[in-house]
Design a protein around this motif. Structure first.
Motif, short mmCIF file in Angstrom:
data_model
loop_
_atom_site.label_atom_id
_atom_site.label_comp_id
_atom_site.label_asym_id
_atom_site.label_seq_id
_atom_site.Cartn_x
_atom_site.Cartn_y
_atom_site.Cartn_z
N THR A 1 0.50 3.66 0.65
CA THR A 1 0.75 3.07 -0.66
C THR A 1 -0.46 3.32 -1.56
N GLY A 2 -0.39 2.84 -2.81
CA GLY A 2 -1.47 3.09 -3.77
C GLY A 2 -1.27 4.43 -4.46
N GLY A 3 -1.94 4.59 -5.57
CA GLY A 3 -1.79 5.81 -6.36
C GLY A 3 -2.15 7.07 -5.57
N GLY A 4 -3.09 6.93 -4.64
CA GLY A 4 -3.53 8.09 -3.86
C GLY A 4 -2.46 8.63 -2.93
N ALA A 5 -1.45 7.83 -2.65
CA ALA A 5 -0.35 8.31 -1.81
C ALA A 5 0.39 9.43 -2.54
N PHE A 6 0.33 9.38 -3.87
CA PHE A 6 0.91 10.46 -4.68
C PHE A 6 -0.13 11.56 -4.91
N LYS A 7 -1.30 11.11 -5.35
CA LYS A 7 -2.34 12.05 -5.77
C LYS A 7 -2.80 12.95 -4.62
N PHE A 8 -2.90 12.36 -3.43
CA PHE A 8 -3.48 13.13 -2.32
C PHE A 8 -2.45 13.58 -1.28
N LEU B 1 -0.14 3.77 12.01
CA LEU B 1 -1.22 3.97 11.03
C LEU B 1 -0.64 3.82 9.63
N ALA B 2 -1.30 3.02 8.79
CA ALA B 2 -0.84 2.85 7.41
C ALA B 2 -2.05 2.92 6.47
N LEU B 3 -1.83 3.48 5.29
CA LEU B 3 -2.93 3.68 4.35
C LEU B 3 -2.61 3.08 2.99
N ASP B 4 -3.66 2.58 2.34
CA ASP B 4 -3.56 2.18 0.94
C ASP B 4 -4.66 2.95 0.22
N ILE B 5 -4.25 3.94 -0.55
CA ILE B 5 -5.25 4.81 -1.18
C ILE B 5 -5.38 4.42 -2.65
N GLY B 6 -6.40 3.65 -2.93
CA GLY B 6 -6.55 3.09 -4.27
C GLY B 6 -7.50 3.90 -5.14
N LYS C 1 5.71 7.31 1.00
CA LYS C 1 5.19 6.42 -0.03
C LYS C 1 5.90 5.07 -0.05
N VAL C 2 5.08 4.04 -0.05
CA VAL C 2 5.61 2.67 -0.13
C VAL C 2 5.10 2.10 -1.46
N ASP C 3 5.99 1.48 -2.20
CA ASP C 3 5.62 0.96 -3.52
C ASP C 3 4.42 0.02 -3.44
N GLU C 4 3.48 0.22 -4.37
CA GLU C 4 2.22 -0.53 -4.31
C GLU C 4 2.40 -2.04 -4.52
N ALA D 1 -2.43 -2.29 2.30
CA ALA D 1 -2.37 -1.54 3.56
C ALA D 1 -1.52 -2.29 4.59
N LEU D 2 -1.65 -3.62 4.61
CA LEU D 2 -0.83 -4.41 5.53
C LEU D 2 0.64 -4.32 5.16
N GLY D 3 0.90 -4.32 3.85
CA GLY D 3 2.28 -4.20 3.39
C GLY D 3 2.88 -2.87 3.83
N ALA D 4 2.08 -1.81 3.71
CA ALA D 4 2.57 -0.49 4.15
C ALA D 4 2.79 -0.51 5.66
N PHE D 5 1.89 -1.14 6.37
CA PHE D 5 2.01 -1.28 7.84
C PHE D 5 3.31 -2.02 8.19
N MET D 6 3.56 -3.11 7.46
CA MET D 6 4.76 -3.91 7.74
C MET D 6 6.04 -3.13 7.43
N SER D 7 5.92 -2.12 6.56
CA SER D 7 7.13 -1.39 6.21
C SER D 7 7.62 -0.53 7.37
N TYR D 8 6.82 -0.37 8.41
CA TYR D 8 7.31 0.31 9.62
C TYR D 8 8.42 -0.52 10.26
N GLU D 9 8.45 -1.80 9.89
CA GLU D 9 9.51 -2.66 10.44
C GLU D 9 10.88 -2.05 10.21
N LYS D 10 10.98 -1.39 9.06
CA LYS D 10 12.28 -0.83 8.71
C LYS D 10 12.61 0.34 9.63
N LYS D 11 11.60 0.84 10.34
CA LYS D 11 11.83 1.95 11.27
C LYS D 11 11.32 1.56 12.66
#
Ligand SMILES: Nc1ncnc2c1ncn2[C@@H]1O[C@H](COP(=O)(O)OP(=O)(O)O)[C@@H](O)[C@H]1O
Ligand SMILES: CC(C)(COP(=O)(O)O)[C@@H](O)C(=O)NCCC(=O)O
Length: 419
Positions: A119-126, A26-31, A140-143, A359-369
């Motif tokens: 990712t997105g500002g909401g990853a910090f805010k929320f 599951l990956a989120l982009d909270i804009g 958090k993954v850089d936006e 959101a796809l970029g955040a999803f792809m960052s699971y590659e690192k794990k």
């Protein structure tokens, strides 16, 4: 079903499937305006033998061809929620128990399964809200990095992802992966970011503007009393911007200003007619106001994008973000602006999964794990449309062509995972 995601109220069919499928990543982009969600659900897993018989039937195996691997076939799901209604998103995650579906790789520590890439500002805010309501830690993954990763992934892995749109004609563009970079990525979300992309993870945010999707929706809401973004878009479809915009011809007595290349029909001043007419807002049709507003903002974005492309000698400009919404008039206006200002030198290109880059970029960052060091391939399938033969990107991705996924909330994928 919604154009780019699955509306919350219409999930019955997917809900049933979810309980049977194994959900992961599951990956989120909270804009600023919307929360975008991506997750993978695997409905079956097949061995490398199955794979030889089916998926890689042409024998174009990837570099992992001789290794022991399995193929998970399933779906990549795309959903969106309004950020102002974040409680609906939290309720949805909770009701589907998605909070348990962060990193689902077999070797992931149990604690990581409650860590979700965001990712997105909401990853910090929320962050605190997600922790409190769902017990999720947002990793958090850089936006900007997510946007670029998402765009590169789509351009390489999904056939017919990019297209041009001009004068009502949509043309899919085949991307030569060896000739993809550099390009300008313009993400039109609440605000606009312009990123020069030079390669995988090689990018620089070169510009931005606060006049973006939030401006269109915010001003549009105030000026037309529309209750939804789609209603505003629909209104704009029926409007005539010449009622409010001041054209070159209005200033030059019906003719153009040919000496500087301005035809009489060019907008000289957006909303300019409103200053000279003795009219109140109520005297204008909401349709015409919406049309002028959409035109003003799309034109402005197209022009700033072109200027940035010019700054760096970039010929291709990819536009993403949910503002675009696959809306014909928006794309047409942006394309005309880019074409006009560049004298046809630069091209505006659009992406079918425009709103889900982050959101796809955040999803792809699971590659690192989760997908760490796994070879993976993605094939996009669409049952109702004939597919072309598999298409290899050379990067370990594979996808099949299909004509149109615009009404789908998911793409069928196969993920190859090393055992
Ligand atoms: N259903 C919707 N609700 C609100 N805004 C929408 C919707 N669909 C498209 N939009 C447009 O998309 C913009 C948000 O785009 P998005 O890429 O999601 O940016 P962000 O990450 O800032 O939320 C909004 O400002 C609005 O212009
Ligand atoms: C701050 C943001 C990166 C946030 O992204 P968003 O939620 O709008 O997609 C974006 O709104 C932005 O780039 N705004 C423009 C700021 C500027 O360069 O003037």
């Amino acid at each position: 079903m919604a154009r780019d995601g699955i509306e919350v109220g219409k999930l019955e069919e997917k809900e049933l499937k979810l309980s049977e499928d194994q959900v992961s990543h599951l990956a989120l982009d909270i804009g600023g305006s919307l929360i975008k969600m991506v997750y993978f659900s695997s409905s079956s897993s097949c061995s490398s033998d199955d794979q030889k018989n089916g998926f890689l039937r042409d024998g174009t195996s990837t570099s992992s061809g001789n290794l022991d691997y399995r193929v998970l076939s399933g779906r990549l799901h795309f959903l969106k929620f309004e950020t102002s209604k974040i409680s609906e998103c939290i309720k949805f995650i909770s009701s589907k128990r998605l909070q348990h579906y962060g990193d689902q790789s077999d070797d992931a520590p149990a604690s990581d399964k409650h860590v979700v890439k965001a990712t997105g500002g909401g990853a910090f805010k929320f962050a605190d809200l997600f922790k409190e309501k769902l017990g999720i830690i947002l990793d958090k993954v850089d936006e900007m990095s997510s946007l670029v990763t998402g765009a590169n992934f789509l351009l390489k892995a999904v056939h017919n992802e990019a297209f041009t749109y001009m004068d009502g004609v949509k043309d899919y563009v085949q991307i030569d992966h060896k000739d993809l970079y550099p390009y300008l990525l313009v993400n039109v979300g609440s605000g606009v970011s312009m990123i020069k992309v030079d390669g995988d993870n090689k990018f620089e945010r070169v510009s931005g503007t606060s006049v973006g999707g939030g401006t269109f929706w915010g001003l549009g809401k105030l000026l037309t009393k529309c209750k939804s973004f789609d209603e505003l878009l629909e209104l704009s479809h029926q409007g005539n911007n010449r009622v409010i915009d001041m054209l070159v011809g209005d200033i030059y007595g019906g003719t153009g200003y040919s000496k500087i290349g301005l035809p009489s029909t060019t907008i000289a001043s957006s909303f300019g007619k409103a200053i000279s007419e003795n009219k109140e807002l109520e005297d204008y049709r909401a349709e015409d106001v919406a049309r002028s507003l959409l035109r003003m903002i799309s034109n402005n974005i197209g022009q700033i994008a072109y200027l940035n492309a010019l700054r760096f000698g970039l010929k291709r400009i990819f536009f993403g973000g949910f503002f675009i919404r696959g809306h014909e008039y928006t794309m047409d206006t942006i394309s005309v602006a880019v074409h006009f200002w560049s004298n046809g030198e630069a091209k505006a290109l659009f992406l079918r999964h425009e709103g889900f880059l982050g959101a796809l970029g955040a999803f792809m960052s699971y590659e690192k794990k989760g997908f760490t060091h796994t070879a993976h391939q993605f094939t996009e399938q669409h049952s109702s449309v004939a597919k072309s033969p598999p298409f290899c990107t050379g990067d370990g991705f594979e996808s099949s062509t299909h004509a149109d996924v615009k009404d789908n909330g998911c793409i069928e994928f196969r993920v190859q995972v090393r055992n």
